[in-house]
Design an enzyme around this catalytic site. Structure first.
Site, mmCIF file in Angstrom:
data_model
loop_
_atom_site.group_PDB
_atom_site.id
_atom_site.type_symbol
_atom_site.label_atom_id
_atom_site.label_comp_id
_atom_site.label_asym_id
_atom_site.label_seq_id
_atom_site.Cartn_x
_atom_site.Cartn_y
_atom_site.Cartn_z
ATOM 1 N N GLU A 24 49.251 46.784 67.891
ATOM 2 C CA GLU A 24 48.399 47.622 67.036
ATOM 3 C C GLU A 24 49.233 48.190 65.891
ATOM 4 O O GLU A 24 49.298 49.404 65.666
ATOM 5 C CB GLU A 24 47.685 48.704 67.853
ATOM 6 C CG GLU A 24 46.784 48.095 68.922
ATOM 7 C CD GLU A 24 45.740 49.037 69.525
ATOM 8 O OE1 GLU A 24 45.802 50.258 69.297
ATOM 9 O OE2 GLU A 24 44.847 48.529 70.235
ATOM 10 N N GLU B 78 44.229 42.931 75.002
ATOM 11 C CA GLU B 78 43.710 44.194 75.550
ATOM 12 C C GLU B 78 42.196 44.117 75.486
ATOM 13 O O GLU B 78 41.625 43.976 74.393
ATOM 14 C CB GLU B 78 44.196 45.406 74.752
ATOM 15 C CG GLU B 78 45.648 45.752 75.010
ATOM 16 C CD GLU B 78 46.088 47.057 74.348
ATOM 17 O OE1 GLU B 78 45.271 47.986 74.217
ATOM 18 O OE2 GLU B 78 47.268 47.124 73.957
HETATM 19 O O1 AHR Z 1 45.344 50.454 76.701
HETATM 20 C C1 AHR Z 1 45.445 51.716 76.126
HETATM 21 C C2 AHR Z 1 45.835 51.663 74.671
HETATM 22 O O2 AHR Z 1 44.815 51.089 73.918
HETATM 23 C C3 AHR Z 1 47.043 50.833 74.320
HETATM 24 O O3 AHR Z 1 48.231 51.518 74.532
HETATM 25 C C4 AHR Z 1 46.839 50.552 72.874
HETATM 26 O O4 AHR Z 1 47.412 49.347 72.456
HETATM 27 C C5 AHR Z 1 45.326 50.566 72.703
HETATM 28 O O5 AHR Z 1 44.941 51.371 71.673
#
Ligand code: AHR
Length: 490
Positions: free
Chosen positions: A170, A293
């Site tokens: 991110e 994710e």
């Molecule tokens: O999974 C929780 C968070 O969500 C992670 O650390 C981040 O990459 C995303 O914003």
């Protein structure tokens, strides 16, 4: 449902079924790791009950140490004698102490215990290219160098095989607030110094965007595509569709059930559109989309530390998992890696722990059902289904995946999303003389918000499924409301 069993498409890469364990809340500390001296039975500090459960999922890769945590992590903090390791502050997740008890050696031991591949998410936001290059050399060089020898002094003689290497996380947000052009250049710079030592072959993953920021994907793939193996995509299902008010993980009714499922299905649109942009620069689909994710993100449990992202896990979340996995399978010509967030105690977890107790969540059981698709060939599946309507909205009532494994067995997983109506599904299996249906199981519940608790850990758990009839090549399934099934056809 029409399945063409003799027209396999592409392989469903097992790495779509990856997991993610960040240094966040009790995900690692307390959830996976309790330390060698704990009263909780453990192997080298990792909880035996959690290890045993997770092994059932045949986890192909485990992403670590973050997430947002990754971009403030220095790998050197987690090596050497524990008592000498520095204490840092986990500024993203609750401002708690990070004592670095689990570092590289601990994480790699965990991957051995789970028989899984490591996916390291490296620091680009606050680290340097040299720091990252040294990290790779420390782990993967098997010759004579000061860093390789330091690894040996710390107890690991052999160089490790590490394939999956994330370069930033991110980077547009918690990983450095960068713009796409700047990140593209930075990515190229870091990727240049991410070397392959001693036969190790890094698979480099660029930081992609969340949801629908297509400009980021376009810029980064255009500028740096030939330096990467994959670019990531993050998508979290917010049941209420709003980051400020995500919706509860327990004690909800059909409205929140329906809207959670509807939000989950949006993953298809995002994968499709990011992939279409990638087609422009990479029509051969060499570069993968790594959905590293994904999962349901709700409001934190009342009374919990909001920085720990603790939530319950219901039958609704299990169905978000099954329908999301169907979407990832369907796009497996482009998506060859994915990681649900997160494995233990955080977000849409596989298992929850409380002291010495552990339970398997409904989502756990979906991941266990879907092991049948790991590395199997995706089969064409034509679905004509009724809609599940709620208020002014509607979603398809059924979602499914069919695959064929190396022994020629066909597996079908099918989800009935409807909250109250069972669905009769006729399955026409073509290109295979069907002899039998076996190993049929179902996961369902009476209430839309049914969860497993430490007092009742088996409330949502798999049962044998026998509500089907087979007539030649025609299979009729009667799927209960809010259910997912798995079965084998031979
Ligand atoms: O999974 C929780 C968070 O969500 C992670 O650390 C981040 O990459 C995303 O914003």
């Amino acid at each position: 449902m029409v399945i063409d069993a003799d027209q396999p498409q592409n392989k469903i890469n097992e790495h779509i079924y990856g997991q993610f364990s960040e240094h966040l809340g009790t995900g690692v500390y307390g959830g996976l790791w309790v330390g060698e001296d704990s009263d909780i039975p453990n192997t080298d500090g990792f909880r035996n009950d959690v290890l045993k459960a997770l092994r059932e999922l045949e986890i192909p890769n485990l992403r670590w140490p973050g997430g947002c945590f990754a971009d403030e992590y220095n790998w050197r903090d987690g090596i050497g004698p524990r008592e000498d390791r520095p204490v840092r502050i986990n500024t993203h997740w609750g401002m708690v102490e990070e004592n670095n008890a689990v570092g590289i050696h601990g994480f790699m031991r965990l991957t051995e215990l789970l028989d899984t591949e490591p996916y390291i998410s490296a620091n680009v936001g606050s680290g340097t290219p040299r720091e990252m290059a040294n990290w790779i050399e420390y782990m993967t060089y098997d010759g004579n160098s000061t860093l390789a020898n330091l690894r040996r002094e710390n107890g690991q003689d052999e160089a490790w095989d590490v394939k999956f290497w994330g370069i930033g996380n991110e980077s547009w947000g918690c990983g450095g607030s960068m713009k796409a052009d700047y990140y593209s250049d930075l990515y190229r710079r870091y990727a240049t110094f991410a070397k392959d030592y001693s036969g190790n072959d890094l698979y480099k993953i660029a930081s992609g965007f969340s949801d629908d920021n297509y400009d980021w994907t376009e810029t980064v793939v255009k500028n740096a595509g030939n330096h990467m193996d994959a670019i990531s995509l993050h998508y979290y299902t917010l049941p209420n569709g709003d980051w400020g008010n995500k919706g509860p993980s327990q004690d909800f009714g059909e409205e929140m059930y329906f809207s959670g499922l509807r939000q989950g299905l949006r993953l298809d649109e995002f994968v499709t559109r990011h992939s279409t942009i990638m087609d422009k620069y990479d029509p051969q689909k060499r570069i993968n989309l790594a959905v590293d994710e994904w999962g349901v993100w709700t409001d934190p449990l009342p009374g919990s530390n909001p920085g720990f992202l603790q939530q319950q896990n219901s039958i609704r979340d299990a169905l978000v998992a099954s329908t999301s996995l169907d979407i990832l399978n369907k796009h497996s010509d482009r998506v060859r890696l994915a990681n649900i967030a997160q494995t233990v105690n955080v977000l849409q977890a596989m298992v929850l722990t409380e002291g010495e107790k552990m339970l398997k969540t409904p989502t756990f059981h979906v991941f266990e059902f879907y092991t049948v698709h790991h590395n199997a060939m995706l089969l064409p599946l034509d679905l004509q289904v009724e809609n599940y309507e709620f208020g002014d909205e509607s979603i398809p009532a059924i979602s499914a995946t069919a695959s064929k494994n190396s022994e020629g067995a066909v597996h079908v997983t099918a989800t009935n999303l409807h909250a109250t109506q069972s669905q009769e599904v006729t399955v026409d299996i073509r290109g295979l003389e069907v002899g039998s249906v076996s190993n049929a199981r179902v996961l369902t519940a009476n209430e839309v918000d049914a969860i497993n608790t430490f007092d009742n850990p088996e409330r949502v758990s798999p049962k044998e499924f026998n509500n089907y009839t087979l007539d030649g090549n025609n299979l009729t399934l009667r799927l209960p409301s809010k259910s997912v099934i798995v079965l084998q056809i031979k």
